[in-house]
Scaffold this active site. Structure first.
Site, PDB file in Angstrom:
ATOM      1  CE  LYS A  45       0.823  13.199  -6.351  1.00 38.47           C
ATOM      2  NZ  LYS A  45       0.217  12.231  -5.791  1.00 38.47           N
ATOM      3  CB  SER A  46       3.138  15.728  -3.317  1.00 42.88           C
ATOM      4  OG  SER A  46       2.221  16.065  -2.726  1.00 42.88           O
ATOM      5  CG  ASN A  71      -5.070   7.256  -3.099  1.00 43.39           C
ATOM      6  OD1 ASN A  71      -3.634   7.242  -3.584  1.00 43.39           O
ATOM      7  ND2 ASN A  71      -5.575   8.235  -2.857  1.00 43.39           N
ATOM      8  CB  CYS A 130       2.761  10.214   0.830  1.00 42.15           C
ATOM      9  SG  CYS A 130       1.931   9.841  -0.960  1.00 42.15           S
ATOM     10  CE  LYS A 164      -4.037  16.879   2.478  1.00 42.31           C
ATOM     11  NZ  LYS A 164      -3.723  16.731   0.854  1.00 42.31           N
ATOM     12  CB  ILE A 192      -7.986  14.804   6.884  1.00 43.14           C
ATOM     13  CG1 ILE A 192      -8.673  14.353   6.191  1.00 43.14           C
ATOM     14  CG2 ILE A 192      -7.863  15.128   8.854  1.00 43.14           C
ATOM     15  CD1 ILE A 192     -10.083  13.050   6.702  1.00 43.14           C
ATOM     16  CG  ASN A 193      -2.273  12.740   2.473  1.00 40.05           C
ATOM     17  OD1 ASN A 193      -2.866  12.143   1.663  1.00 40.05           O
ATOM     18  ND2 ASN A 193      -1.035  13.253   2.841  1.00 40.05           N
ATOM     19  CB  SER A 194      -5.925  10.032   1.745  1.00 35.91           C
ATOM     20  OG  SER A 194      -5.060   9.129   1.742  1.00 35.91           O
ATOM     21  N   GLY A 249     -11.168  17.148   2.821  1.00 39.09           N
ATOM     22  CA  GLY A 249     -11.693  15.962   3.410  1.00 39.09           C
ATOM     23  C   GLY A 249     -13.458  15.895   3.399  1.00 39.09           C
TER      24      GLY A 249
END
Ligand SMILES: O=C(O)c1[nH]c(=O)[nH]c(=O)c1I
Length: 312
Positions: A45-46, A71, A130, A164, A192-194, A249
């Site tokens: 986890k970051s 999320n 984030c 990221k 990708i991130n979200s 993703g």
């Protein structure tokens, strides 16, 4: 059949692992991902310097019809020292990724300095994307800020490091972020991130489905697949070949893994679907991936990696 991947001097016997944030907050979760015979690695986890409880719940929601997830966790984590202790003491043959997401540049520099000076011998992922800390921007949407922090990081950091990234949606932005990243000795990028700040509604109550930020949260799962494919492909076409790519993703099937590899992914991460199925998802996805290769008489991922064809 050769289903392996390589980043820097690290060889991965399997290309699948968790996406940071999923199944990686506690040592028990990290152990479970590593223990899966079909995971090639694990990412923590970051981390922030201190423990964080994150945003108020409900902060995670599975969308209907397997569309995906939304999320707004808010960077809950056990704190940097917890994850450093884990990676320094964990016995495993698999390479391990350590994710950091400081709320300030100084926090990131401090954590990276400690990692540099430690005996950690894995890979580091600097999370610049984030979307869920109220008041904090996704750094990698600011190209100057991204160049500035990478300049400061690479003034001292010598271990394998990647970033990221958030999804980009404009061809000029693909050009601009690649122009920044190509100036640094990055081992990889993870894309990708979200997809940040989506919104979902509960039709029974006419209410948003998560509490933080008035219901705004990062989107994951099958609905982000097309964006993930595009970002992997666009960055593969633009980045120095020394910079490897982790594709993240929209993975719910072996075909999705195959498609990310076609676009250039060296490793592939699973987030939302790992939340749905837990660690057995790695075996299912790898089996389906092998079947996809079999259908076309391929013996290894190397034969298809980056080989997406366009229409002449
Ligand atoms: O809300 C989170 O903790 C979170 N959620 C995401 O979807 N991506 C991220 O990088 C993070 I740090």
């Amino acid at each position: 059949m050769d289903l392996t991947g390589q980043i820097a001097n690290f060889h991965f016997n399997h290309i699948l692992l968790n996406a940071a944030g999923v199944k990686c907050q506690t040592t028990a979760e990290l152990d479970q991902v590593l223990a899966s015979p079909y995971s090639g690695s694990v990412v923590t986890k970051s981390a922030t310097p201190m423990v964080r409880p994150g945003n108020p719940s409900p902060r995670y929601y599975q969308l209907p019809e397997e569309l995906g997830s939304i999320n707004s966790m808010g960077l809950p984590n056990e704190g940097f020292a917890y994850y450093l202790d884990y990676v320094l003491n964990k016995q495993t043959d698999k390479p391990v990724f350590f994710s950091v997401a400081g709320l300030t540049k100084d926090d990131n520099l401090a954590m990276l300095m400690e990692l540099e000076q430690s005996d950690f011998n894995g890979l580091v992922e600097l999370n610049l994307s984030c979307p869920n800390v109220p008041g904090k921007p996704q750094t990698a949407y600011d190209f100057e800020a991204t160049r500035a922090i990478l300049t400061e990081v690479f003034a001292f950091f010598t271990k394998p490091l990647g970033v990221k990234l958030p999804p980009y949606f404009d061809m000029v932005h693909f050009d601009m972020i690649a122009a920044v990243l190509n100036d640094f000795p990055l081992a990889f990028v993870n894309t990708i991130n979200s997809i940040g700040n989506g919104l979902a509604i509960d039709p029974h109550t006419d209410t948003v489905v998560i509490k933080p930020k008035g219901g705004f949260g990062g989107l994951g799962g099958s609905l982000v697949k097309a964006t993930a494919l595009a970002n992997v492909r666009a960055l593969r076409e633009r980045l120095n070949e020394s910079i490897k790519i982790i594709g993240t993703g929209g993975v719910t099937s072996g075909r999705d893994v195959y498609d990310l590899v076609l676009c250039g992914a060296d490793l592939v991460e699973v987030g939302t679907q790992l939340m749905v199925e837990d660690t057995p998802v790695f075996e299912r996805l790898e089996g389906e991936l092998a079947n996809e290769l079999d259908k076309k008489n391929y013996q290894s991922l190397a034969e298809i990696r980056g080989k997406l064809q366009t229409i002449a």
